[in-house]
Motif scaffolding. Structure first.
Motif, PDB file in Angstrom:
ATOM      1  N   LYS A   1      -7.239  -8.598 -12.382  1.00  0.00           N
ATOM      2  CA  LYS A   1      -7.636  -9.270 -13.621  1.00  0.00           C
ATOM      3  C   LYS A   1      -6.530 -10.195 -14.096  1.00  0.00           C
ATOM      4  N   GLN A   2      -5.329  -9.708 -14.083  1.00  0.00           N
ATOM      5  CA  GLN A   2      -4.237 -10.496 -14.649  1.00  0.00           C
ATOM      6  C   GLN A   2      -3.971 -11.756 -13.836  1.00  0.00           C
ATOM      7  N   THR A   3      -4.083 -11.644 -12.503  1.00  0.00           N
ATOM      8  CA  THR A   3      -3.680 -12.770 -11.654  1.00  0.00           C
ATOM      9  C   THR A   3      -4.854 -13.603 -11.160  1.00  0.00           C
ATOM     10  N   LYS A   4      -6.067 -13.081 -11.363  1.00  0.00           N
ATOM     11  CA  LYS A   4      -7.250 -13.750 -10.800  1.00  0.00           C
ATOM     12  C   LYS A   4      -7.147 -13.887  -9.286  1.00  0.00           C
ATOM     13  N   LYS A   5      -6.372 -13.023  -8.647  1.00  0.00           N
ATOM     14  CA  LYS A   5      -6.269 -13.054  -7.193  1.00  0.00           C
ATOM     15  C   LYS A   5      -7.008 -11.846  -6.623  1.00  0.00           C
ATOM     16  N   ASP A   6      -7.529 -12.008  -5.433  1.00  0.00           N
ATOM     17  CA  ASP A   6      -8.186 -10.883  -4.785  1.00  0.00           C
ATOM     18  C   ASP A   6      -7.190 -10.085  -3.956  1.00  0.00           C
ATOM     19  N   PRO A   7      -7.434  -8.797  -3.873  1.00  0.00           N
ATOM     20  CA  PRO A   7      -6.595  -8.001  -2.973  1.00  0.00           C
ATOM     21  C   PRO A   7      -6.833  -8.420  -1.520  1.00  0.00           C
ATOM     22  N   ILE A   8      -5.807  -8.310  -0.695  1.00  0.00           N
ATOM     23  CA  ILE A   8      -5.980  -8.629   0.727  1.00  0.00           C
ATOM     24  C   ILE A   8      -5.687  -7.402   1.556  1.00  0.00           C
ATOM     25  N   THR A   9      -6.264  -7.381   2.756  1.00  0.00           N
ATOM     26  CA  THR A   9      -5.955  -6.291   3.683  1.00  0.00           C
ATOM     27  C   THR A   9      -5.364  -6.845   4.970  1.00  0.00           C
ATOM     28  N   VAL A  10      -5.408  -8.170   5.104  1.00  0.00           N
ATOM     29  CA  VAL A  10      -4.826  -8.777   6.309  1.00  0.00           C
ATOM     30  C   VAL A  10      -3.314  -8.832   6.171  1.00  0.00           C
TER      31      VAL A  10
ATOM     32  N   GLY B   1      -1.558  -6.244  -2.101  1.00  0.00           N
ATOM     33  CA  GLY B   1      -1.395  -6.284  -0.650  1.00  0.00           C
ATOM     34  C   GLY B   1      -0.651  -7.497  -0.124  1.00  0.00           C
ATOM     35  N   TYR B   2      -0.122  -8.336  -1.041  1.00  0.00           N
ATOM     36  CA  TYR B   2       0.525  -9.569  -0.572  1.00  0.00           C
ATOM     37  C   TYR B   2       1.936  -9.343   0.003  1.00  0.00           C
ATOM     38  N   TYR B   3       2.415  -8.090  -0.081  1.00  0.00           N
ATOM     39  CA  TYR B   3       3.658  -7.753   0.634  1.00  0.00           C
ATOM     40  C   TYR B   3       3.367  -6.915   1.875  1.00  0.00           C
ATOM     41  N   GLY B   4       2.105  -6.481   2.013  1.00  0.00           N
ATOM     42  CA  GLY B   4       1.753  -5.638   3.148  1.00  0.00           C
ATOM     43  C   GLY B   4       1.305  -4.265   2.696  1.00  0.00           C
ATOM     44  N   GLU B   5       1.195  -3.369   3.682  1.00  0.00           N
ATOM     45  CA  GLU B   5       0.702  -2.021   3.414  1.00  0.00           C
ATOM     46  C   GLU B   5       1.852  -1.024   3.316  1.00  0.00           C
ATOM     47  N   CYS B   6       1.661  -0.027   2.419  1.00  0.00           N
ATOM     48  CA  CYS B   6       2.607   1.075   2.316  1.00  0.00           C
ATOM     49  C   CYS B   6       2.037   2.309   2.999  1.00  0.00           C
ATOM     50  N   MET B   7       2.847   3.357   3.002  1.00  0.00           N
ATOM     51  CA  MET B   7       2.418   4.636   3.541  1.00  0.00           C
ATOM     52  C   MET B   7       1.237   5.206   2.746  1.00  0.00           C
ATOM     53  N   GLY B   8       1.269   5.045   1.419  1.00  0.00           N
ATOM     54  CA  GLY B   8       0.255   5.681   0.578  1.00  0.00           C
ATOM     55  C   GLY B   8      -0.799   4.707   0.061  1.00  0.00           C
ATOM     56  N   GLU B   9      -1.865   5.298  -0.506  1.00  0.00           N
ATOM     57  CA  GLU B   9      -2.890   4.506  -1.193  1.00  0.00           C
ATOM     58  C   GLU B   9      -2.304   3.938  -2.479  1.00  0.00           C
ATOM     59  N   ARG B  10      -2.754   2.741  -2.838  1.00  0.00           N
ATOM     60  CA  ARG B  10      -2.359   2.200  -4.140  1.00  0.00           C
ATOM     61  C   ARG B  10      -3.311   2.719  -5.215  1.00  0.00           C
ATOM     62  N   ASN B  11      -2.814   2.884  -6.414  1.00  0.00           N
ATOM     63  CA  ASN B  11      -3.624   3.334  -7.544  1.00  0.00           C
ATOM     64  C   ASN B  11      -4.671   2.264  -7.874  1.00  0.00           C
ATOM     65  N   ALA B  12      -5.946   2.625  -7.723  1.00  0.00           N
ATOM     66  CA  ALA B  12      -7.033   1.650  -7.844  1.00  0.00           C
ATOM     67  C   ALA B  12      -7.091   1.018  -9.238  1.00  0.00           C
ATOM     68  N   ASP B  13      -6.769   1.805 -10.268  1.00  0.00           N
ATOM     69  CA  ASP B  13      -6.782   1.263 -11.634  1.00  0.00           C
ATOM     70  C   ASP B  13      -5.759   0.144 -11.790  1.00  0.00           C
ATOM     71  N   VAL B  14      -4.600   0.365 -11.211  1.00  0.00           N
ATOM     72  CA  VAL B  14      -3.541  -0.646 -11.351  1.00  0.00           C
ATOM     73  C   VAL B  14      -3.876  -1.867 -10.499  1.00  0.00           C
ATOM     74  N   VAL B  15      -4.510  -1.655  -9.348  1.00  0.00           N
ATOM     75  CA  VAL B  15      -4.951  -2.779  -8.520  1.00  0.00           C
ATOM     76  C   VAL B  15      -5.923  -3.647  -9.333  1.00  0.00           C
TER      77      VAL B  15
END
Lengths: 499, 499
Positions: A393-402, A374-388
């Motif tokens: 895990k890889q980046t140790k960063k949390d997803p954002i919604t802001v 979510g660090y570029y913003g929101e898209c039209m579609g849902e993101r694939n939860a597995d890839v999120v």
């Protein structure tokens, strides 16, 4: 019958050479056309932003701010137009709001009139602040819809986005078709629906590339649907991965209910000027001279394919481009169907290359992980939860919604400190912004700046030599070449050159 | 909503290479595409006539009749289409009716289906007999309107001509825009008016060149007005002075009320085939890769300008092309506004060159005198009486008002005698016709015919070398070359090779 006036935005000074010759055209090769461009009667003259800022400091040793001031001087009667990547400005990351406002303020101060503001994900939250900044500093705020095709993108969705842009105070709406995917009927439907919904006085500008060979028809349909301004490039700087020719678009309207105010005698002079310039940049020119309709199937813009090809070749896997092209739509779906435009096209394309070379999502690029989080913003579609989850895990960063920029600390003061400490900087806020956007390139540029612009085009003599060689009238040897020469049983290495 | 089916005529095998590479493509470079072309679902495949007959015997040592029979064999499911210059057949003079009928009969017998019959002056009297011959021999008789622009050419005039063609029994009407002058609105108006006047089941085929960059829009408008079939060329053989790309025209229709039956997977294969072939013919390729809208002003087709330029250069007057271009409209007006298409374009252009070099109408070419005296038929406008008088004086010939072919004696028996006396003729009526149309070329061709086709394209090796040279990776000498080198009075044989 009263004729409706259609405005024309001329792209020769920005997107035309960005699309056709890798943004390499030097300012000095444009100045002699400016008097005619200024008098031709265009609605606006696109001449700055996009990749030109980067190219100026990276390849041409030109100060982009000086280029802008020069255009302002040479085009006193024209509205200057730029392409602005929303919260990314002209760089490749999100900037904090004070930096965005500073950039817009400085651009306006140096002469910019029309700001075409877009976000690669069509996320309105990434557009709100730059749009407000443009309005605050007296510019024309053009809110942009990036056109793309996916199972989720509908006319209704584009109409909704247009409404959000109008709510931000957009002075006009741009329908931007960067990949030449916009066919005549959707062009008509979208523009008609926007006009029907928000009123016929909603100004709509249409930007199409010519790559697929259908978009001149789309411009006609756009005009029939009520479009007010269309983007074109003078014929000698048109077609291929570029744009539809200015002259052809004007001629196309003859006898219809639409007309333009453009002076065709000026166009001839502008055309002839650039016809003389383009051969200088042949080594940067796109090889595409006819059309490419494969894009409709793959939805992968031409520039993106050549990027992925060179990435694959660098890994000794040049033969796997087909696999990568089949991987792109999957990656795009997993990311929620972003439009493919700078920087999302590069982010998706590079991840597709990684997936093919290393196994699907075994390694994420930092940028793709950010996109998924979510660090570029929101898209039209849902993101694939597995890839999120993998990204997390890889980046140790949390997803954002802001809104991504809301995660940034105020950074202007820090950027001023950084910028003004660099050798060769001239103490201006413009230089601070240059360094803020291109911290890897600006220091070298500041140092080399006193040497003045470096034209990377060929000289008139080289162009003449090219033409001679092509006409077959050349000598076989034109510069010193070393040969192994054998006479009888004796071999020597000799150098051969024109005598 | 029910979708209306639009037919596509593929031009790759005839007009595309005629327009883009001086008609030089050898049959052997087309055969491998034929299975896909045959299965693609085109309305027809244009593959013969126009300049191809001439080019076959003049440049390629190919028997054009054998080419036709080969296409018939390789395209068993397709309607083969040809371009026929009315009473001129494929030659450059008027032929007497029995010869015309014999040519049509032999063409049909060898496999031709659709005969697009045109006259350079749009004189219906020159079309009546060839059209009747086509119908008699079971062909599809397509009567042609040559589109041009002049103060006398109106939608009503074209509608009237369409009616005359239908009265001849035309199975369809072709609107032929050989100079890319047909803009969207006139395309719509003319086709709509023809349909309104003669019924919606009047089949209309539209042929446009792409040169000016507006005609893909004209094809869209033509379809909206009711056109049934449009001419296109596969993308790798399209654009420039050629035609709009097949793939783009099909994509353009998506979501409109119109559709085609063409198989897009086949198109990819056809495209890839010709993309591999075109580099072989680079030396014949037109230099125009973008668009040329100057034609709208001058109304002088591109090919005509390059002809006039080479005529001027041959006279050491290469700098007078502007004067000649200004003279062309005057000469055209004096001749009664003929459309500019083979052979009228050459006749008018050459006279304009003569006028500039020797003074206006000081010397008339034999062909221009004939044009002024009615020996090519009638034009839309009155001829300049003063010039007619000059023509009369110079040639000692009287003006005629009858159909030109009516002044000719029956000539078939004489042509048979001539043809069958030529060394190397094979005794066939086809050979008689070849010699009748190209008496200056056929005897040499008959003699050389046993040597078999000569491909004038570059070999695969040469193409690879070209590509390498263009990529700048070449050395001037790529394999051992032996030279005789003389220094002072001593000569040695030297072998040179890359070290």
């Amino acid at each position: 019958m009263e004729q409706r006036k259609i405005g024309i935005t001329e792209l020769a000074l920005r997107d035309a050479h960005q699309s056709l010759m890798a943004t390499r055209m030097a300012l000095e090769d444009m100045v002699d056309a400016c008097a005619d461009i200024d008098a031709a009667g265009y609605w606006s003259v696109e001449c700055w932003g996009g990749a030109t800022f980067d190219a100026c400091i990276r390849f041409l040793n030109e100060d982009p701010w000086e280029r802008l001031r020069t255009f302002r001087k040479l085009l006193p009667n024209s509205k200057l137009q730029m392409l602005l990547r929303g919260q990314n400005l002209l760089g490749y990351r999100h900037y904090e709001d004070t930096v965005v406002e500073k950039f817009v303020a400085k651009s306006a101060e140096n002469g910019m009139d029309v700001f075409r503001v877009f976000d690669a994900l069509n996320d309105p939250r990434n557009l709100a602040h730059p749009m407000a900044a443009v309005k605050k500093h007296g510019g024309h705020a053009q809110g942009t819809i990036c056109y793309t095709v996916s199972p989720l993108h509908t006319t209704e969705g584009y109409v909704k986005l247009a409404g959000q842009l109008l709510d931000m105070g957009a002075d006009s709406i741009a329908l931007k078709d960067m990949a030449a995917l916009l066919k005549p009927q959707p062009a008509y439907d979208i523009i008609k629906a926007i006009k029907d919904t928000y009123g016929s006085d909603t100004q709509i500008n249409v930007h199409c590339h010519a790559t697929t060979g259908v978009t001149q028809v789309s411009l006609m349909k756009a005009v029939e649907a009520g479009a007010d301004v269309v983007d074109t490039a003078i014929s000698s700087m048109s077609m291929g991965p570029g744009h539809n020719p200015t002259e052809s678009v004007i001629e196309m309207l003859e006898g219809t209910g639409y007309t333009t105010d453009v002076d065709q005698d000026r166009l001839i002079r502008i055309r002839d000027h650039f016809a003389g310039i383009t051969p200088k940049y042949k080594q940067f020119m796109s090889a595409i001279t006819t059309v490419d309709t494969e894009i409709f199937k793959s939805q992968i813009p031409g520039g993106m394919i050549s990027n992925m090809e060179s990435q694959l070749k660098a890994q000794g896997a040049g033969d796997r481009i087909r696999e990568v092209m089949e991987e792109v739509p999957r990656v795009r779906e997993d990311a929620g169907y972003p439009p493919l435009v700078t920087p999302s096209s590069q982010i998706v394309g590079t991840q597709a290359v990684f997936n093919v070379l290393m196994g699907r999502y075994k390694v994420l690029t930092g940028e793709f992980a950010d996109l998924m989080l979510g660090y570029y913003g929101e898209c039209m579609g849902e993101r694939n939860a597995d890839v999120v989850e993998i990204a997390q895990k890889q980046t140790k960063k949390d997803p954002i919604t802001v809104r991504p920029a809301d995660t940034l600390e105020p950074e202007w003061d820090k950027l001023v400190l950084e910028g003004t400490n660099i050798e060769g900087n001239n103490g201006s806020e413009e230089d601070v912004l240059t360094n803020a956007m291109f911290p890897g390139v600006a220091p070298g540029f500041f140092k080399a700046r006193p040497e003045g612009p470096k034209n990377v085009g060929r000289t008139a003599e080289q162009v003449a030599a090219d033409a001679e060689r092509e006409s077959g009238a050349s000598k076989a040897v034109r510069e010193p070449i070393r040969y192994k020469v054998t006479i009888g049983d004796r071999s020597s290495t000799v150098s051969v050159e024109p005598a």
